[in-house]
Design a protein around this motif. Structure first.
Motif, PDB file in Angstrom:
ATOM      1  N   ILE A  14       0.300  -1.278  -0.101  1.00 55.69           N
ATOM      2  CA  ILE A  14       0.135  -0.327   0.022  1.00 55.69           C
ATOM      3  C   ILE A  14       0.564   1.349  -0.339  1.00 55.69           C
ATOM      4  CG2 ILE A  14      -1.840   1.447   1.086  1.00 55.69           C
ATOM      5  CD1 ILE A  14      -3.080  -1.076  -0.270  1.00 55.69           C
ATOM      6  N   ARG A  15       1.998   1.179   0.866  1.00 62.00           N
ATOM      7  CA  ARG A  15       2.633   2.849   0.604  1.00 62.00           C
ATOM      8  C   ARG A  15       3.527   2.514  -0.945  1.00 62.00           C
ATOM      9  NH1 ARG A  15       8.315   2.204   1.491  1.00 62.00           N
ATOM     10  NH2 ARG A  15       8.132   0.455   2.770  1.00 62.00           N
ATOM     11  N   GLU A  16       3.990   1.711  -1.388  1.00 59.16           N
ATOM     12  CA  GLU A  16       4.562   1.536  -2.331  1.00 59.16           C
ATOM     13  C   GLU A  16       3.653   1.782  -3.766  1.00 59.16           C
ATOM     14  OE1 GLU A  16       7.008   1.768  -5.720  1.00 59.16           O
ATOM     15  OE2 GLU A  16       7.612   1.959  -3.118  1.00 59.16           O
ATOM     16  N   LEU A  17       1.697   1.470  -3.597  1.00 59.02           N
ATOM     17  CA  LEU A  17       1.243   2.112  -4.521  1.00 59.02           C
ATOM     18  C   LEU A  17       1.087   3.628  -4.339  1.00 59.02           C
ATOM     19  CD1 LEU A  17      -1.016  -1.096  -4.304  1.00 59.02           C
ATOM     20  CD2 LEU A  17       0.532   0.204  -6.134  1.00 59.02           C
ATOM     21  N   THR A  18       0.312   4.024  -3.165  1.00 59.75           N
ATOM     22  CA  THR A  18       0.592   5.479  -2.450  1.00 59.75           C
ATOM     23  C   THR A  18       1.202   6.204  -3.154  1.00 59.75           C
ATOM     24  OG1 THR A  18       1.238   4.951  -0.335  1.00 59.75           O
ATOM     25  CG2 THR A  18      -1.188   4.898  -1.128  1.00 59.75           C
ATOM     26  N   HIS A  19       2.774   6.051  -2.511  1.00 55.19           N
ATOM     27  CA  HIS A  19       3.695   6.845  -3.198  1.00 55.19           C
ATOM     28  C   HIS A  19       3.561   6.961  -5.131  1.00 55.19           C
ATOM     29  CE1 HIS A  19       7.941   8.112  -4.404  1.00 55.19           C
ATOM     30  NE2 HIS A  19       7.960   7.321  -5.104  1.00 55.19           N
ATOM     31  N   LEU A  20       3.793   5.777  -5.336  1.00 55.19           N
ATOM     32  CA  LEU A  20       3.827   6.110  -7.205  1.00 55.19           C
ATOM     33  C   LEU A  20       2.310   6.908  -7.165  1.00 55.19           C
ATOM     34  CD1 LEU A  20       4.136   2.249  -7.700  1.00 55.19           C
ATOM     35  CD2 LEU A  20       6.320   4.068  -8.209  1.00 55.19           C
ATOM     36  N   LEU A  21       0.948   6.638  -6.837  1.00 53.82           N
ATOM     37  CA  LEU A  21       0.110   7.148  -7.549  1.00 53.82           C
ATOM     38  C   LEU A  21       0.023   8.724  -7.004  1.00 53.82           C
ATOM     39  CD1 LEU A  21      -2.739   5.193  -6.853  1.00 53.82           C
ATOM     40  CD2 LEU A  21      -2.002   5.309  -8.382  1.00 53.82           C
ATOM     41  N   LEU A  22       0.701   9.464  -5.873  1.00 58.16           N
ATOM     42  CA  LEU A  22       1.069  10.546  -5.826  1.00 58.16           C
ATOM     43  C   LEU A  22       1.749  11.929  -6.512  1.00 58.16           C
ATOM     44  CD1 LEU A  22       0.724  10.112  -1.872  1.00 58.16           C
ATOM     45  CD2 LEU A  22      -1.196  11.885  -3.190  1.00 58.16           C
ATOM     46  N   SER A  23       2.569  10.597  -6.358  1.00 62.25           N
ATOM     47  CA  SER A  23       4.302  10.739  -7.480  1.00 62.25           C
ATOM     48  C   SER A  23       3.608  11.655  -9.208  1.00 62.25           C
ATOM     49  CB  SER A  23       4.737  10.317  -7.675  1.00 62.25           C
ATOM     50  OG  SER A  23       5.592   9.877  -6.949  1.00 62.25           O
ATOM     51  N   ALA A  24       2.720  10.435  -9.617  1.00 63.97           N
ATOM     52  CA  ALA A  24       1.467  10.537 -10.463  1.00 63.97           C
ATOM     53  C   ALA A  24       0.730  11.439 -10.877  1.00 63.97           C
ATOM     54  CB  ALA A  24       1.491   8.827 -11.444  1.00 63.97           C
ATOM     55  N   GLY A  25       0.775  12.205  -9.438  1.00 65.96           N
ATOM     56  CA  GLY A  25      -0.414  13.358  -9.707  1.00 65.96           C
ATOM     57  C   GLY A  25      -1.870  13.073  -9.171  1.00 65.96           C
ATOM     58  N   CYS A  26      -2.301  12.152  -9.170  1.00 61.86           N
ATOM     59  CA  CYS A  26      -3.439  11.414  -7.986  1.00 61.86           C
ATOM     60  C   CYS A  26      -3.817  12.235  -7.275  1.00 61.86           C
ATOM     61  CB  CYS A  26      -3.146  10.020  -7.677  1.00 61.86           C
ATOM     62  SG  CYS A  26      -4.961   9.284  -7.724  1.00 61.86           S
ATOM     63  N   SER A  27      -5.190  12.660  -6.921  1.00 66.48           N
ATOM     64  CA  SER A  27      -5.632  13.063  -5.799  1.00 66.48           C
ATOM     65  C   SER A  27      -5.146  12.342  -4.996  1.00 66.48           C
ATOM     66  CB  SER A  27      -7.506  13.490  -6.418  1.00 66.48           C
ATOM     67  OG  SER A  27      -8.063  12.655  -6.271  1.00 66.48           O
ATOM     68  N   ALA A  28      -5.638  13.118  -3.786  1.00 65.10           N
ATOM     69  CA  ALA A  28      -5.291  12.819  -2.784  1.00 65.10           C
ATOM     70  C   ALA A  28      -6.304  11.930  -2.063  1.00 65.10           C
ATOM     71  CB  ALA A  28      -5.190  13.885  -0.975  1.00 65.10           C
ATOM     72  N   ASN A  29      -7.520  11.920  -2.415  1.00 67.18           N
ATOM     73  CA  ASN A  29      -9.142  11.280  -1.994  1.00 67.18           C
ATOM     74  C   ASN A  29      -9.166   9.724  -2.796  1.00 67.18           C
ATOM     75  OD1 ASN A  29      -9.862  12.486  -4.234  1.00 67.18           O
ATOM     76  ND2 ASN A  29     -11.455  12.316  -3.837  1.00 67.18           N
ATOM     77  N   ARG A  30      -8.281  10.072  -3.446  1.00 64.33           N
ATOM     78  CA  ARG A  30      -8.446   8.277  -4.592  1.00 64.33           C
ATOM     79  C   ARG A  30      -7.922   7.806  -3.967  1.00 64.33           C
ATOM     80  NH1 ARG A  30     -12.057   8.322  -8.865  1.00 64.33           N
ATOM     81  NH2 ARG A  30     -12.883  10.579  -9.585  1.00 64.33           N
ATOM     82  N   VAL A  31      -6.233   8.654  -3.786  1.00 59.18           N
ATOM     83  CA  VAL A  31      -5.244   7.563  -3.068  1.00 59.18           C
ATOM     84  C   VAL A  31      -6.069   6.560  -1.626  1.00 59.18           C
ATOM     85  CG1 VAL A  31      -3.267   6.878  -2.041  1.00 59.18           C
ATOM     86  CG2 VAL A  31      -3.148   8.560  -4.278  1.00 59.18           C
ATOM     87  N   GLU A  32      -6.771   7.097  -0.925  1.00 61.63           N
ATOM     88  CA  GLU A  32      -7.230   7.107   0.555  1.00 61.63           C
ATOM     89  C   GLU A  32      -8.287   5.839   0.176  1.00 61.63           C
ATOM     90  OE1 GLU A  32      -8.639  10.366   1.870  1.00 61.63           O
ATOM     91  OE2 GLU A  32      -6.635  11.805   2.563  1.00 61.63           O
ATOM     92  N   LEU A  33      -9.078   5.943  -1.263  1.00 57.14           N
ATOM     93  CA  LEU A  33      -9.999   5.383  -1.450  1.00 57.14           C
ATOM     94  C   LEU A  33      -9.754   4.236  -1.668  1.00 57.14           C
ATOM     95  CD1 LEU A  33     -12.693   7.552  -3.043  1.00 57.14           C
ATOM     96  CD2 LEU A  33     -13.019   6.615  -1.064  1.00 57.14           C
ATOM     97  N   LEU A  34      -8.502   3.928  -2.524  1.00 54.43           N
ATOM     98  CA  LEU A  34      -7.740   2.636  -3.014  1.00 54.43           C
ATOM     99  C   LEU A  34      -7.278   1.982  -2.187  1.00 54.43           C
ATOM    100  CD1 LEU A  34      -7.216   1.232  -5.142  1.00 54.43           C
ATOM    101  CD2 LEU A  34      -4.676   2.410  -5.474  1.00 54.43           C
ATOM    102  N   ALA A  35      -7.197   2.247  -1.063  1.00 54.16           N
ATOM    103  CA  ALA A  35      -6.472   2.119   0.082  1.00 54.16           C
ATOM    104  C   ALA A  35      -6.919   1.168   1.046  1.00 54.16           C
ATOM    105  CB  ALA A  35      -5.296   2.847   1.132  1.00 54.16           C
TER     106      ALA A  35
END
Length: 77
Positions: A14-35
């Motif tokens: 989950i940590r690696e996925l959140t890092h990749l998504l946030l680095s790519a510009g994904c919105s914070a709420n989408r990252v939270e929902l995915l986790a």
């Protein structure tokens, strides 16, 4: 593999996925929902607070129908 090692490996994923998504510009709420969705899929209770520079992840193993706090949670900053 022990239960605590499985939990640690899951949080690493989950940590690696959140890092990749946030680095790519994904919105914070989408990252939270995915986790949270991944946690439900693998029977983990996941709390994620994402912001543009990182995320705080808390996860614990257990039946999601029982929302009582459990011992042995793991928090990663």
């Amino acid at each position: 593999m022990t239960e605590s090692q499985e939990l640690s490996d899951f949080v690493d994923l989950i940590r690696e996925l959140t890092h990749l998504l946030l680095s790519a510009g994904c919105s914070a709420n989408r990252v939270e929902l995915l986790a949270s969705a991944l946690g439900r899929a693998w029977n983990y209770d996941v709390d994620c607070l994402a912001f543009p520079t990182g995320a705080i992840i808390a996860a614990r193993r257990g039946d999601l129908r029982d929302r009582a706090p459990r011992e042995g949670g793991l928090v990663v900053h």
